[in-house]
Design an enzyme around this catalytic site. Structure first.
Site, PDB file in Angstrom:
ATOM      1  N   ARG A  27     -54.805  16.385  10.941  1.00  0.00           N
ATOM      2  CA  ARG A  27     -54.771  14.935  10.768  1.00  0.00           C
ATOM      3  C   ARG A  27     -56.071  14.490  11.102  1.00  0.00           C
ATOM      4  O   ARG A  27     -56.282  13.219  11.413  1.00  0.00           O
ATOM      5  CB  ARG A  27     -53.737  14.167  11.631  1.00  0.00           C
ATOM      6  CG  ARG A  27     -52.257  14.331  11.055  1.00  0.00           C
ATOM      7  CD  ARG A  27     -51.236  13.530  11.876  1.00  0.00           C
ATOM      8  NE  ARG A  27     -50.026  13.904  11.444  1.00  0.00           N
ATOM      9  CZ  ARG A  27     -48.964  13.467  12.364  1.00  0.00           C
ATOM     10  NH1 ARG A  27     -49.078  13.167  13.503  1.00  0.00           N
ATOM     11  NH2 ARG A  27     -47.647  13.911  12.006  1.00  0.00           N
ATOM     12  N   ARG A  40     -57.813   3.442   3.216  1.00  0.00           N
ATOM     13  CA  ARG A  40     -56.333   3.352   2.984  1.00  0.00           C
ATOM     14  C   ARG A  40     -56.046   1.962   2.337  1.00  0.00           C
ATOM     15  O   ARG A  40     -55.153   1.953   1.534  1.00  0.00           O
ATOM     16  CB  ARG A  40     -55.862   3.569   4.390  1.00  0.00           C
ATOM     17  CG  ARG A  40     -54.370   3.192   4.483  1.00  0.00           C
ATOM     18  CD  ARG A  40     -53.440   4.311   3.683  1.00  0.00           C
ATOM     19  NE  ARG A  40     -52.015   3.947   3.984  1.00  0.00           N
ATOM     20  CZ  ARG A  40     -51.366   3.101   3.362  1.00  0.00           C
ATOM     21  NH1 ARG A  40     -51.826   2.097   2.474  1.00  0.00           N
ATOM     22  NH2 ARG A  40     -49.930   2.745   3.426  1.00  0.00           N
TER      23      ARG A  40
END
Length: 347
Positions: A27, A40
């Protein structure tokens, strides 16, 4: 003639040892990075972020630009596979993934509709474009990792419709209707293998399979639902890409780690932070290991971080080691702590 750049992560997977081990973090493109949060937000939904190559390439490259990790892992999610099979998948802010729970009838229809992986792979074409672009844009020395979720872990979300603390819905389903559950596991194994094959052919150097929920299973069920499907994936991938390098990460496997490499055929083992150092050394004698710093030590920083890093380096420095966390980096991780960890490892 110019010397070819050395991809250290690949060398370690093949058995090499370095005084300074290569490092990447699970991640590593994530919410702890402000540049990720900005991208995002621009992308809209999480699946749009995964399926839009411009965005997926950008967030994959962000931690490489900032930290110079030795490997970059494709930005995607393990649940793109059920999404590609036609199961509705959405990511709810603050709640995580949501799916429509699959019944025995649903599973039978999925198996009937996906006798081949062709339609699912077509749905995943944006992911393959991302892989192609990453290989051309990454530094030559940076290993590019593809990935997928293991059948058991993906199935747990498909059965429950969401994550649960101990995946009781999937465990119950596997006991109550083992034939239907076996059909789902086999379908996921075949589609996942074909998905990995395409990633390798499009430019991934190696692939990792995440079995994040293997630790909730007993010994017999671990063999049935984790080991056997993984062996099926490895055999199918190697049948098409004979030199494929595969990392297996059966998180929480405990003593079941001992036979996992031999039983499945994976090249390297990802270790979670609960694996004792004595067992980690034993596993390293069989081949490369990856891990296994507790992500909370990285959040804490200071002495806790230093002690955790030093224990791994001192305990596993004599063999093939890829330094990593024992699970994914968490959103609250300070960037300064990542920088401190890299400095301690690299000197």
């Amino acid at each position: 003639m110019e010397k070819q750049a050395e991809r250290k992560v690949m060398k370690v997977i093949e058995g090499a040892r370095y005084d300074v081990p290569p490092i990447w973090l699970m991640r590593q493109a994530g919410r702890y990075l402000p540049e990720y949060r900005a991208t995002r937000k621009e992308a809209g939904s999480f699946l749009d972020l995964c399926y839009t190559p411009d965005f997926a390439v950008e967030v994959t490259l962000q931690p490489i630009r900032r930290f110079g990790f030795d490997a970059s892992i494709l930005f995607s999610d393990i649940l793109v596979v059920p999404d590609a099979l036609g199961r509705k998948v959405e990511f709810v802010q603050g709640e995580g993934p949501k799916l429509e729970p699959a019944s025995a009838g649903d599973i039978a229809r999925l198996v009937d509709e996906h006798s081949t992986s062709e339609a699912a792979l077509e749905h995943l074409e944006p992911v393959f474009e991302t892989v192609r672009r990453l290989r051309s844009e990454l530094p030559a020395e940076t290993t590019l990792l593809g990935f997928c979720g293991a059948p058991w872990t993906v199935a747990t979300y498909m059965i429950a419709g969401h994550g649960t603390p101990d995946q009781a819905p999937a465990r119950l389903f596997s006991y109550a209707d083992p034939d239907s559950f076996s059909m789902l596991i086999d379908l996921l194994a075949d589609v996942s293998a074909d998905y990995l094959i395409r990633q390798l052919r499009e430019g991934a150097d190696a692939v990792q399979v995440f079995d994040s929920w293997s630790g909730v299973l007993g010994e017999r069920d671990f063999g049935h639902w984790c080991v056997e499907p993984m062996r099926r994936i490895v055999d199918r991938v190697r049948g098409e890409v004979p030199d494929a390098r595969i990392i297996g990460f059966p998180k929480g496997a405990g003593v079941n780690y001992r036979d996992y490499r031999k039983a499945t055929g994976v090249d390297a083992l990802g270790l979670d932070w609960s694996v004792p150092m004595a067992l980690a050394r034993e596993l390293q004698r069989q081949g490369a290991v990856q891990g296994n710093l507790d992500p909370m030590r990285l959040v804490a920083g200071g002495d806790a971080l230093d002690e955790g890093v030093d224990e791994i380096l001192e305990g596993l420095a004599d063999g093939p080691l890829i330094f990593n966390l024992g699970h994914g980096i968490t959103p609250q991780t300070p960037i300064a702590h990542v920088e401190a960890m890299l400095k301690r490892i690299r000197g």
